[in-house]
Design an enzyme around this catalytic site. Structure first.
Site, PDB file in Angstrom:
ATOM      1  N   HIS A 246     -56.658  84.635  -2.128  1.00 43.63           N
ATOM      2  CA  HIS A 246     -55.670  84.270  -3.324  1.00 43.63           C
ATOM      3  C   HIS A 246     -56.323  83.459  -4.319  1.00 43.63           C
ATOM      4  CE1 HIS A 246     -52.361  83.500  -5.637  1.00 43.63           C
ATOM      5  NE2 HIS A 246     -52.456  82.319  -5.297  1.00 43.63           N
TER       6      HIS A 246
ATOM      7  N   ASP B 145     -56.443  81.751  -7.553  1.00 41.07           N
ATOM      8  CA  ASP B 145     -55.532  81.263  -8.837  1.00 41.07           C
ATOM      9  C   ASP B 145     -56.433  81.286 -10.138  1.00 41.07           C
ATOM     10  OD1 ASP B 145     -53.070  80.251  -7.882  1.00 41.07           O
ATOM     11  OD2 ASP B 145     -54.418  78.787  -6.669  1.00 41.07           O
TER      12      ASP B 145
ATOM     13  N   ASP C  90     -47.582  83.893  -3.965  1.00 36.32           N
ATOM     14  CA  ASP C  90     -47.725  82.592  -4.385  1.00 36.32           C
ATOM     15  C   ASP C  90     -46.697  82.089  -5.337  1.00 36.32           C
ATOM     16  OD1 ASP C  90     -48.483  79.952  -3.764  1.00 36.32           O
ATOM     17  OD2 ASP C  90     -50.292  80.127  -5.178  1.00 36.32           O
TER      18      ASP C  90
ATOM     19  N   HIS D  79     -49.120  81.960 -12.331  1.00 34.92           N
ATOM     20  CA  HIS D  79     -48.294  81.268 -11.911  1.00 34.92           C
ATOM     21  C   HIS D  79     -48.450  79.865 -11.790  1.00 34.92           C
ATOM     22  CE1 HIS D  79     -50.455  82.800  -8.391  1.00 34.92           C
ATOM     23  NE2 HIS D  79     -50.371  81.310  -7.835  1.00 34.92           N
TER      24      HIS D  79
END
Length: 1019
Positions: free
Chosen positions: A72, A74, A196, A443
């Site tokens: 994951h 970001d 997430d 996000h």
């Protein structure tokens, strides 16, 4: 038909297509020879298979454990996008995406059995364009064989609370287009993967369903909701994500067992300290039996929650796989040794897998299972009794507004690029704004949960991208203006924008005595636009290209605005005029001239004691002459009692060691008391009344003020608020709200929008699908408000709505009230990872934020197409796709300018109906345009405008003709006729949507029939 897209094709020669195919065949032949000589994997086209055909087979009679290696990444959070990609700034976090992608490819090369998924196209593309052709061919081989699979596929994994559906569709489409152009069918994602984001919206599920995805898998849901789903064995449901679209919006939705982390003790990343598999029998540290026992105990628990014999185990986390082989060596052993237990009766079968393969296995197994249907959403999200993640709905309000402006200008840029025919090849400046806007949807970007230096980088990226697209719009407007006037070559007309108009600063209007105002309208219908410009003079004339004169009004700039930190302007007044009948997808120019001989009627503040009402019959406010506060509001044929005021919550401060000691921070909203503080200890009030606008100016304290502006022409009411700098001395954090209190009977019910789309019913202290116990009354009843929050009195049949200019959080804690939070500082971290206080600074002081709320009042139902929903939709559209204003200093006579430049233009031959809007018009690929048409009303919002509508495309545009068209899925990466989604059986069924044959028949006639809330696309 649902959210469809149609491909509009213009006839061009196909010679370049054949040449491209020939070159590709030659390149393939060279690549095969090169790989044979140098040891790279050869590409056997006949054996390659991707998608569901590439899934490892499951075993009947066993519980199949789908091991999903993933990372994951970001797109900005604790570090900037570039810092995350290159791996710099390691003192904050050891994370480098380029190493992840490189070492994953190295590991996939070592075994055809291995699988890996990747999600964030922004990072992948940054890596891909730096690779050699041989590496690119190797990666394509992995994709074509299902060993590397793209999941989600958007430019980023977007937030679902603070994002608008317009921007979400854009960022998903751009990521999917890149993957489609690069890898074709095998690069097409099948699953929404939102592991997430801090809560999940119905509109996100709807978008995924209309993208043609088969499922939506998520990581975070409310801790009580999760307990309920685990107890009832309902972590997987069918989400009916649109009440208007019905079954066509259904999507299989699953909650992952452990958010998105590995099982405890089974993290094999270099960032972890878990014990690896030690399988040498001669080693004193041999641990295979113990490790297998531990894993089987874990999957035993997981299997008790889900209803099929397939379970998904995520193997990875934030920025994992920087040394991928550390993971894969241990996963290889995990799979081998657990499966070896089958020889002694184990019921578990482990396979390398992907989310797509997992969903397909569930679908294959449960053909006859009737899944529970979900129709609400997953907001608000709480991770413990005192941690409601509702603060981020409001955190960093300036970025939230800047993102909305970025979307506005991106649509203007794409439209003008298309209408002026600047070329079909990708434009780097346009693509840059597309990509930066995709990054902003992340996000931890628009959500406001990033570190301050990352927030600064986001705004820097966006401003640079906007500057680039300003070059495009300048070229486009010059081309269109000059072409109509048939003037040939001449110096480019300067077209300036006023990015600081929000603080009443614009150097061009301040320094020029004569200038041209060109107003571009990106909507599909004629509009009137109230123009407000900072000026130094006091007497101006305004005329259009036909010589028509316009009424003007001068008001002094409010002292609180003039004193905003960082403002550098000599303007003392603001010039108002109404730019009327701005053409759809077009512009209208107005010539503004300073005339010192004009002695305008000077509008002075009115004595408060002489004022009882302000406004006109269309929008009228009753005032209390003692306090200057509003007591009643009347709009057309409706009226209610109304009081509006500002309040503040004090943020709770703790050490975050226990649930009860959680601090209010960037993520969570946790006040010390559910009863906020009244800030109106003193109120300075002044009233200005004029022919165009009237203003009630209020200063409530040192950092809260507002201008209530009644537009006498548009009959609208705007609450123009100014908040900041929020005090920090002697404070633990202050969260500023505004409340609109009425005498409406609302029975604990209010309504909020879902990403700017459908309105959802909210009930205080209630969740539709599980029994909730709320320990934080205020925070636990806050919901995201992307564009609108409303209350209704069902008995009176009346509705009050508040429209906002950026994403915020809102609620109704008392009947008849609407509460919206608009600014906050939190001087302590809430311990969810960002590790710094939310205390934004600008120009050496606390951040000052200026914004607007727009109030509408009307009937819930209407027989004349004028319900309150219609009023609200009109404002929401005009603020989302606001008319864009360009200023040109006038250095020639008015007659000379008018004879040189076209002063009025429309890209449409005629305006579209009030319930139809062109959502997207942009250059796409292969000499085509992408056109999205949407029906803007739900099926139940208005008796007239909620009816289906027909759009005739043959003579729609004034600049080009449609030659042929074909519908595709929402992302524009697959023809709709080729998309077949997995079906999941439910008990609740609805009437089927329009048949495929109906759609194709309409397209052959160059007509699009749109049902309520439907979107279809033409390229």
């Amino acid at each position: 038909m649902g959210f469809g897209q149609t491909r509009l094709v213009v006839e061009y020669t196909c010679l370049h297509v054949y040449l491209k195919m020939f070159c590709q065949w030659m390149l393939l032949g060279f690549t095969l020879l090169f790989e044979e000589l140098y040891g790279f994997p050869s590409v056997n086209v006949k054996e390659e298979k991707c998608g569901y055909e590439s899934c490892h087979p499951v075993k009947e009679g066993f519980i199949n454990v789908h091991i999903v290696p993933h990372t994951h990444d970001d797109v900005g959070w604790l570090k900037t996008v570039d810092q995350y990609y290159y791996g710099s700034n390691t003192n904050i976090q050891r994370a480098g995406v380029q190493y992840i992608l490189q070492t994953v490819m190295d590991s996939l090369r070592k075994s055809e059995n291995r699988r890996f998924i990747y999600v964030e196209t922004a990072f992948f593309w940054k890596w891909w364009v730096q690779q050699s052709p041989s590496v690119q061919e190797e990666v394509k081989h992995y994709v074509n064989n299902g060993r590397l699979e793209f999941i989600g596929g958007g430019w980023s994994m977007n937030d679902e609370a603070a994002t608008h559906y317009h921007s979400v569709i854009d960022q998903m489409s751009w990521g999917l287009r890149i993957l489609n152009d690069t890898f074709g069918e095998c690069g097409r994602p099948k699953i929404g993967w939102q592991i997430d984001p801090f809560g999940h919206s119905k509109e996100m599920a709807n978008i995924f369903s209309q993208l043609g995805f088969d499922a939506f898998l998520m990581g975070r849901i409310d801790y009580q909701d999760k307990e309920h789903k685990w107890e009832t064995k309902t972590p997987e449901v069918v989400w009916r994500s649109s009440k208007s679209l019905g079954e066509s919006s259904d999507i299989f939705t699953g909650v992952l067992y452990n958010t998105y982390s590995p099982p405890p003790g089974f993290c094999f990343d270099l960032l972890c300290s878990d014990i690896p598999f030690i399988d040498d029998p001669n080693s004193f540290d041999y641990n295979v039996d113990a490790r297998v026992d531990e894993f089987i105990t874990y999957v035993d628990m997981v299997s008790q929650v889900y209803t099929t014999n397939n379970i998904l185990i995520t193997m990875g986390s934030d920025f994992h796989y920087q040394d991928a082989e550390a993971w894969f060596i241990n996963l290889d052993k995990l799979i081998y040794y657990v499966n070896k237990r089958q020889e002694t009766g184990s019921k578990y079968n482990l396979i390398y897998s992907t989310p797509s393969c997992y969903v397909k296995a569930v679908n294959d197994e449960a053909k006859d299972q009737e899944w529970l249907v979900k129709e609400d959403d997953f907001f608000p999200y709480a991770s413990d009794p005192h941690a409601y993640w509702t603060g981020y709905f409001v955190s960093r309000p300036a970025i939230k507004r800047f993102e909305r402006l970025g979307n506005n200008f991106l649509q203007v840029c794409k439209q003008l690029y298309t209408l002026s025919d600047l070329g079909f090849d990708d434009n780097s400046q346009l693509n840059n704004l597309r990509e930066v806007m995709g990054i902003l949807q992340h996000h931890d970007a628009v959500a406001g949960t990033e570190k301050q230096h990352v927030a600064n980088d986001y705004t820097r990226l966006l401003q640079r991208a906007i500057n680039g697209c300003e070059n495009i719009t300048g070229l486009a407007l010059n081309k269109l203006m000059s072409l109509e006037a048939e003037q040939g070559d001449k110096p480019a007309l300067p077209l300036f924008t006023c990015p600081l108009a929000n603080i009443s600063q614009c150097s061009v209007t301040e320094e020029s005595e004569n200038f041209v105002v060109t107003v571009y309208n990106p909507l599909s219908r004629y509009i009137n636009k109230t123009i407000k410009l900072p000026v130094k003079g006091s007497g101006y004339t305004v005329v259009d290209g036909h010589g028509k004169s316009y009424l003007t009004q001068i008001l002094p700039i409010a002292d609180v605005v003039a004193n905003i930190p960082g403002r550098q302007s000599e303007a003392t007044n603001e010039l108002y005029f109404i730019a009327d009948d701005i053409p759809p997808l077009g512009w209208k120019s107005f010539i503004v001239s300073l005339d010192k001989s004009i002695k305008p009627e000077k509008i002075l503040p009115v004595n408060l004691k002489d004022v009882r009402k302000i406004g006109t019959a269309g929008a009228l406010l009753d005032l209390d002459p003692e306090t200057g506060r509003i007591t009643r509001i009347s709009m057309e044929d409706t009226a209610i009692s109304l009081n509006q005021n500002f309040y503040t919550y004090n943020g709770f401060v703790g050490d975050n060691s226990l649930f009860e000691s959680r601090s209010s921070g960037a993520y969570i909203f946790r006040p010390t008391s559910d009863t906020p503080n009244d800030v109106s200890n003193r109120t300075v009030v002044s009233v200005y009344e004029g022919a165009l606008v009237s203003e009630l100016r209020q200063e409530l304290n040192d950092y809260i003020s507002q201008i209530i502006r009644i537009n006498n022409i548009e009959k609208s009411i705007e609450y123009d608020w100014l908040i900041g700098p929020i005090p920090t001395h002697g404070s633990n954090g202050i969260e500023v709200i505004t409340r609109y209190s009425t005498n409406l009977t609302t029975n604990g019910t209010f309504y909020t929008d879902s990403n700017g789309k459908e309105m959802l019913k909210r009930v205080r202290n209630f969740r539709p699908t599980w029994d909730v116990d709320i320990a934080e009354f205020a925070a636990g009843n806050y919901y995201p408000v992307t564009s609108e929050i409303a209350i209704r009195d069902e008995e009176l049949g009346m509705e009050l709505a508040i429209l906002n200019d950026r994403a915020q959080g809102g609620t109704s804690l008392n009947d008849g009230e609407i509460e919206v939070m608009i600014h906050r500082n939190c001087l302590h971290d809430d311990a969810f990872g960002v590790e710094e206080a939310l205390n934004e600074q600008a120009f050496g002081k606390g951040l000052v934020v200026r914004g607007s709320h727009y109030l509408t009042l009307g009937w819930i139902n209407s027989t004349n197409g004028n319900s309150n929903a219609v009023k609200a939709k009109d404002i929401a559209q005009r603020k989302l796709l606001d008319a864009w204003t360009y200023i040109t200093p006038l250095d020639q006579s008015i007659d000379e300018y008018k004879s040189t430049y076209t002063m009025e233009y429309s890209g449409l031959k005629e305006a579209l109906a009030r319930n139809i809007q062109i959502l997207t018009l942009e250059p796409w690929r292969d000499s085509s345009f992408l056109l999205r048409l949407e029906h803007v009303f739900d099926y139940d919002e208005d008796s007239i405008l909620s009816q289906p509508a027909l759009v005739k495309l043959q003579d729609l545009f004034s600049g080009f003709d449609i030659v042929s068209l074909e519908e595709s899925t929402l992302g524009g990466n697959q023809w709709l006729k080729d998309n077949t989604r997995l079906k999941f059986k439910t008990k609740e069924t609805q009437e089927p949507s329009k048949s495929r044959q109906e759609i194709e028949d309409n397209l052959e006639d160059f007509e699009i029939a749109l049902s309520p809330i439907e979107i279809t696309n033409i390229c």
